[in-house]
Scaffold this motif. Structure first.
Motif: not given
Length: 181
Positions: A140-156
């Motif tokens: 899940v991408q959102a402010a404060g979701n460091l791992l979610g933001n990182l994994l979504c960035a890598i996925t895309h």
């Protein structure tokens, strides 16, 4: 279901999938009626608001085109609705062409979807039986979701990030297709 209804549903689903939402109070636009295509009513978005004195607005926004202003994406369309006072009595109606900023809502991306069928292992007398396993990992991408933001960035990573102008062109093409049906 007619082809127009199907295409309208596809467009609404696409907008929802992109996570687009309209924000802000908007700015008035004085576009010539002939220059702007007719709004597609299937994409009408409910808009509500309250005033400090207890008054309220309830209506819809129907986009007719998408533009950019710098790096910001704007939806231009018709805002219609009614204005009421604190007692709920209708004060007036509004029909106005406005431009509203469009934001991309928090998104999720699927990182892993693994389905294993039933498994039977016999390891020198130790028997392991495992029924079907379905493992789904979503970031899940959102402010404060460091791992979610990182994994979504890598996925895309290889998808390419669309510019506001490219996104506006895509959305205008969808509106044009809906307007021709």
């Amino acid at each position: 279901m007619t082809s127009r209804q199907r295409l309208s549903m596809v467009a609404v689903t696409l907008l929802a999938a992109l996570g687009l939402s309209f924000t802000g109070a908007g700015t008035a636009a004085s576009a010539a009626p002939a220059a702007a295509p007719a709004p597609v009513t299937a994409l009408a978005t409910p808009i509500t608001g309250t005033a400090a004195d207890g008054g309220a607005f309830a209506g819809t926004f129907t986009p007719s085109k998408f533009t950019t202003q710098g790096s910001e994406l704007l939806a231009t369309g018709v805002l219609t609705g009614t204005v009421s006072d604190a007692s709920g009595a209708t004060v007036g109606t509004v029909t106005r062409t406005v431009a509203l900023p469009v934001t991309i809502a928090a998104a999720t991306c699927q990182v892993l979807n693994l389905v294993l069928g039933p498994l039977h292992l016999d390891l020198l007398g130790l028997v392991v039986d495992l029924n079907q396993v379905h493992l789904v990992i979503t970031a899940v991408q959102a402010a404060g979701n460091l791992l979610g933001n990182l994994l979504c960035a890598i996925t895309h990573l290889l998808d390419g990030t669309p510019t506001a102008g490219g996104l506006a062109a895509l959305l205008n093409a969808i509106l044009a297709l809906l307007g021709r049906l």
